[in-house]
Write a protein that holds these residues in place. Structure first.
Motif, PDB file in Angstrom:
ATOM      1  N   PRO A 294      32.551 -44.993 -38.983  1.00  0.00           N
ATOM      2  CA  PRO A 294      32.043 -44.063 -37.964  1.00  0.00           C
ATOM      3  C   PRO A 294      32.346 -42.610 -38.358  1.00  0.00           C
ATOM      4  N   TYR A 295      31.362 -41.737 -38.161  1.00  0.00           N
ATOM      5  CA  TYR A 295      31.519 -40.311 -38.432  1.00  0.00           C
ATOM      6  C   TYR A 295      31.106 -39.546 -37.182  1.00  0.00           C
ATOM      7  N   ALA A 296      31.969 -38.624 -36.738  1.00  0.00           N
ATOM      8  CA  ALA A 296      31.649 -37.775 -35.588  1.00  0.00           C
ATOM      9  C   ALA A 296      30.823 -36.591 -36.087  1.00  0.00           C
ATOM     10  N   VAL A 297      30.080 -35.964 -35.188  1.00  0.00           N
ATOM     11  CA  VAL A 297      29.297 -34.789 -35.546  1.00  0.00           C
ATOM     12  C   VAL A 297      30.257 -33.721 -36.056  1.00  0.00           C
ATOM     13  N   GLY A 298      29.934 -33.156 -37.235  1.00  0.00           N
ATOM     14  CA  GLY A 298      30.787 -32.145 -37.865  1.00  0.00           C
ATOM     15  C   GLY A 298      31.697 -32.736 -38.936  1.00  0.00           C
ATOM     16  N   ALA A 299      31.764 -34.055 -39.063  1.00  0.00           N
ATOM     17  CA  ALA A 299      32.629 -34.688 -40.065  1.00  0.00           C
ATOM     18  C   ALA A 299      31.969 -34.645 -41.432  1.00  0.00           C
ATOM     19  N   ALA A 300      32.796 -34.492 -42.465  1.00  0.00           N
ATOM     20  CA  ALA A 300      32.293 -34.452 -43.836  1.00  0.00           C
ATOM     21  C   ALA A 300      32.156 -35.866 -44.378  1.00  0.00           C
ATOM     22  N   LEU A 301      31.050 -36.113 -45.072  1.00  0.00           N
ATOM     23  CA  LEU A 301      30.792 -37.389 -45.722  1.00  0.00           C
ATOM     24  C   LEU A 301      30.957 -37.220 -47.221  1.00  0.00           C
ATOM     25  N   GLU A 302      30.960 -38.326 -47.938  1.00  0.00           N
ATOM     26  CA  GLU A 302      31.004 -38.258 -49.398  1.00  0.00           C
ATOM     27  C   GLU A 302      29.736 -37.587 -49.900  1.00  0.00           C
ATOM     28  N   GLY A 303      29.843 -36.870 -50.993  1.00  0.00           N
ATOM     29  CA  GLY A 303      28.675 -36.207 -51.556  1.00  0.00           C
ATOM     30  C   GLY A 303      28.516 -34.781 -51.044  1.00  0.00           C
ATOM     31  N   GLY A 304      29.478 -34.269 -50.329  1.00  0.00           N
ATOM     32  CA  GLY A 304      29.434 -32.888 -49.864  1.00  0.00           C
ATOM     33  C   GLY A 304      28.527 -32.640 -48.677  1.00  0.00           C
ATOM     34  N   LEU A 305      28.138 -33.689 -47.947  1.00  0.00           N
ATOM     35  CA  LEU A 305      27.285 -33.510 -46.779  1.00  0.00           C
ATOM     36  C   LEU A 305      28.109 -33.590 -45.507  1.00  0.00           C
ATOM     37  N   VAL A 306      27.559 -32.985 -44.451  1.00  0.00           N
ATOM     38  CA  VAL A 306      28.209 -32.959 -43.136  1.00  0.00           C
ATOM     39  C   VAL A 306      27.244 -33.568 -42.131  1.00  0.00           C
ATOM     40  N   LEU A 307      27.769 -34.360 -41.217  1.00  0.00           N
ATOM     41  CA  LEU A 307      26.937 -34.906 -40.137  1.00  0.00           C
ATOM     42  C   LEU A 307      26.660 -33.773 -39.155  1.00  0.00           C
ATOM     43  N   GLN A 308      25.397 -33.328 -39.106  1.00  0.00           N
ATOM     44  CA  GLN A 308      25.046 -32.172 -38.281  1.00  0.00           C
ATOM     45  C   GLN A 308      24.758 -32.555 -36.844  1.00  0.00           C
ATOM     46  N   SER A 309      23.947 -33.580 -36.653  1.00  0.00           N
ATOM     47  CA  SER A 309      23.589 -33.956 -35.286  1.00  0.00           C
ATOM     48  C   SER A 309      23.219 -35.424 -35.247  1.00  0.00           C
ATOM     49  N   VAL A 310      23.253 -35.948 -34.018  1.00  0.00           N
ATOM     50  CA  VAL A 310      22.914 -37.343 -33.782  1.00  0.00           C
ATOM     51  C   VAL A 310      21.904 -37.380 -32.647  1.00  0.00           C
ATOM     52  N   SER A 311      20.833 -38.111 -32.857  1.00  0.00           N
ATOM     53  CA  SER A 311      19.854 -38.307 -31.786  1.00  0.00           C
ATOM     54  C   SER A 311      19.825 -39.785 -31.429  1.00  0.00           C
ATOM     55  N   ARG A 312      18.957 -40.137 -30.512  1.00  0.00           N
ATOM     56  CA  ARG A 312      18.890 -41.523 -30.047  1.00  0.00           C
ATOM     57  C   ARG A 312      18.479 -42.488 -31.154  1.00  0.00           C
ATOM     58  N   LEU A 313      17.654 -42.056 -32.079  1.00  0.00           N
ATOM     59  CA  LEU A 313      17.131 -42.933 -33.125  1.00  0.00           C
ATOM     60  C   LEU A 313      17.488 -42.506 -34.531  1.00  0.00           C
ATOM     61  N   GLY A 314      18.343 -41.488 -34.705  1.00  0.00           N
ATOM     62  CA  GLY A 314      18.654 -41.065 -36.054  1.00  0.00           C
ATOM     63  C   GLY A 314      19.795 -40.080 -36.124  1.00  0.00           C
ATOM     64  N   ALA A 315      20.014 -39.576 -37.342  1.00  0.00           N
ATOM     65  CA  ALA A 315      21.074 -38.598 -37.587  1.00  0.00           C
ATOM     66  C   ALA A 315      20.594 -37.653 -38.683  1.00  0.00           C
TER      67      ALA A 315
END
Length: 162
Positions: free
Chosen positions: A119-140
């Motif tokens: 699980p990644y919260a909005v604003g958390a860094a993922l592998e590969g230098g990407l950040v989870l920016q936003s979450v919608s009902r059907l995607g991220a």
């Protein structure tokens, strides 16, 4: 009187008779000794001498994948490169679930490179230098930074219909 004497002769003797308990105990002991002797006799009679068998280690069978492919009619590739082809960033990430709460930051369940999902919260860094920016009902949406443009769009897989 004859009937009373005859009835006594036909009736089995009681177990409390003076010689009955020792006779019963002796019979049980002889039965146990006989069963034990039979067990050991069958055990000794049924055994055969153990002959060890020498185990021979087999060499692993190797096959040349290219030779097998040529034998089956495959055409050799024109250019063989030792460097792997670049993988698209969106193919590395798989979105498995989202939690989008009104008034709160959402959470996305993302698997990276066939690893177990985390699980990644909005604003958390993922592998590969990407950040989870936003979450919608059907995607991220993933991006290089929280405020920058989204570079990867992930959508939930469609539910399987029976």
């Amino acid at each position: 009187m004859n009937k009373a004497i005859r009835a006594r002769r036909l009736a089995p003797p009681p177990l409390s008779a003076p010689g009955m308990v020792p006779a019963l105990a002796a019979g049980l002991l002889w039965l146990a000794a006989g069963l034990s002797a039979g067990y050991w006799a069958l055990l000794a009679w049924g055994r055969s001498p153990v002959t060890p068998v020498a185990a021979v280690a087999m060499a692993p069978v190797g096959s040349d994948a290219a030779a097998v492919a040529r034998a089956l009619g495959a055409v050799a590739p024109a250019v063989a490169s030792d460097t792997p082809a670049p993988v698209a960033a969106s193919s590395r990430y798989r979105l498995l679930g989202v939690v989008d709460q009104v008034g709160r930051n959402g959470v996305a369940l993302i698997a990276i490179d066939s690893q177990p999902p985390r699980p990644y919260a909005v604003g958390a860094a993922l592998e590969g230098g990407l950040v989870l920016q936003s979450v919608s009902r059907l995607g991220a949406q993933l991006g290089a930074s929280s405020a920058g443009p989204a570079t990867v769009e992930l959508s939930l897989p469609s539910p399987a219909k029976n």
